[in-house]
Design a protein around this motif. Structure first.
Motif, PDB file in Angstrom:
ATOM      1  N   LYS A 143     -10.896  -5.840  -9.107  1.00 15.37           N
ATOM      2  CA  LYS A 143     -12.070  -6.543  -9.617  1.00 15.37           C
ATOM      3  C   LYS A 143     -12.028  -6.448 -11.127  1.00 15.37           C
ATOM      4  O   LYS A 143     -11.765  -5.372 -11.683  1.00 15.37           O
ATOM      5  CB  LYS A 143     -13.348  -5.910  -9.071  1.00 15.37           C
ATOM      6  N   GLU A 154     -10.632  -2.550  -5.142  1.00 14.62           N
ATOM      7  CA  GLU A 154     -11.398  -2.732  -3.918  1.00 14.62           C
ATOM      8  C   GLU A 154     -10.624  -2.245  -2.693  1.00 14.62           C
ATOM      9  O   GLU A 154      -9.389  -2.175  -2.715  1.00 14.62           O
ATOM     10  CB  GLU A 154     -11.738  -4.219  -3.738  1.00 14.62           C
ATOM     11  N   ASP A 155     -11.348  -1.937  -1.641  1.00 14.24           N
ATOM     12  CA  ASP A 155     -10.729  -1.565  -0.371  1.00 14.24           C
ATOM     13  C   ASP A 155     -10.276  -2.846   0.319  1.00 14.24           C
ATOM     14  O   ASP A 155     -11.089  -3.587   0.881  1.00 14.24           O
ATOM     15  CB  ASP A 155     -11.739  -0.813   0.493  1.00 14.24           C
ATOM     16  N   ARG A 156      -8.983  -3.129   0.289  1.00 15.24           N
ATOM     17  CA  ARG A 156      -8.480  -4.414   0.778  1.00 15.24           C
ATOM     18  C   ARG A 156      -8.657  -4.598   2.285  1.00 15.24           C
ATOM     19  O   ARG A 156      -8.564  -5.715   2.792  1.00 15.24           O
ATOM     20  CB  ARG A 156      -7.006  -4.575   0.418  1.00 15.24           C
TER      21      ARG A 156
END
Length: 233
Positions: A143, A154-156
């Motif tokens: 981000k 981010e947590d993909r």
């Protein structure tokens, strides 16, 4: 028990100009293997038996569409598109008489590598929330700040990349798009419009070669995938 869909109509918004392609014509009219991108995309839909009709939304002043091979097909209906993708799809939906008993597959004009196997998977999901083809993100997601610095990673595992077709009951999608258009809300796909009116569409894992031609290098990649598909026929 699996519900049954009585009628499926495909809608293909094809009124865009595709400025990021840096070409002399809209990207849907660029050629791959002797056919336009739009012809490749439409042929997959026209050759899929569950689809009763394909509505294609084109620009009012489109100088290319009249010369294309698909116009003689009785399953094809042309409508004028709008200034946005949402308007073009909405114009297509307005042509459907029995919207409560009709399901629509909305497909990007510039996705020529769609397979019938993916369509088979998608139309199995029949409930009012609808469904879309998508692929899970496999790369690290960053981000950014307004000046392009990393703000967070981010947590993909929670992120998917939306594809088309997207599959919804016609009257519900029309309601969602009307809601967005009346409020001047920007929606970049049909699922976004459904989300605005409280629905949570299902994610159906699609093939990664179902690419959308957006940048110049995508044309060569689509040609490669289409050539591979032909060798398997």
């Amino acid at each position: 028990m699996q519900k049954r869909v009585d009628k499926i109509i495909a809608i293909v918004p094809a009124a865009g100009v595709g400025s990021r392609m840096q070409a002399d014509r809209p990207k849907q009219y660029l050629e791959i293997q002797g056919k336009t991108v739009l012809e490749h995309s439409l042929n997959v839909l026209l050759d899929y038996p569950p689809i009763a009709k394909v509505i294609v939304a084109v620009s009012k002043d489109d100088p290319y569409v009249e010369s294309l091979s698909f116009l003689h097909r009785e399953e094809i209906e042309l409508v004028h598109g709008g200034d946005s993708r949402a308007e073009s799809v909405f114009n297509g939906l307005k042509q459907i008489q029995d919207a409560e008993n009709t399901w629509v597959l909305v497909h990007d004009a510039a996705r020529p590598c769609l397979t019938h196997q993916d369509l088979d998977q998608l139309i199995r999901v029949v409930d009012e929330h609808g469904a879309i083809l998508a692929v899970p993100v496999v790369e690290t997601v960053k981000k950014m700040t307004i000046d392009r610095r990393i703000l967070a990673t981010e947590d993909r595992s929670y992120f998917w990349l939306a594809q088309t077709p997207q599959f919804f009951r016609a009257d519900l999608l029309k309601k969602g798009l009307a809601f967005a258009l009346e409020r001047n809300l920007q929606v970049t796909d049909d699922a976004s419009a459904m989300e605005l009116i409280g629905f949570q569409p299902h994610l159906v894992t699609g093939r990664r070669d179902n690419i959308k031609i957006t940048h110049p290098e995508d044309l060569a990649l689509a040609e490669f995938y289409l050539a591979k598909k032909l060798t398997k026929i």
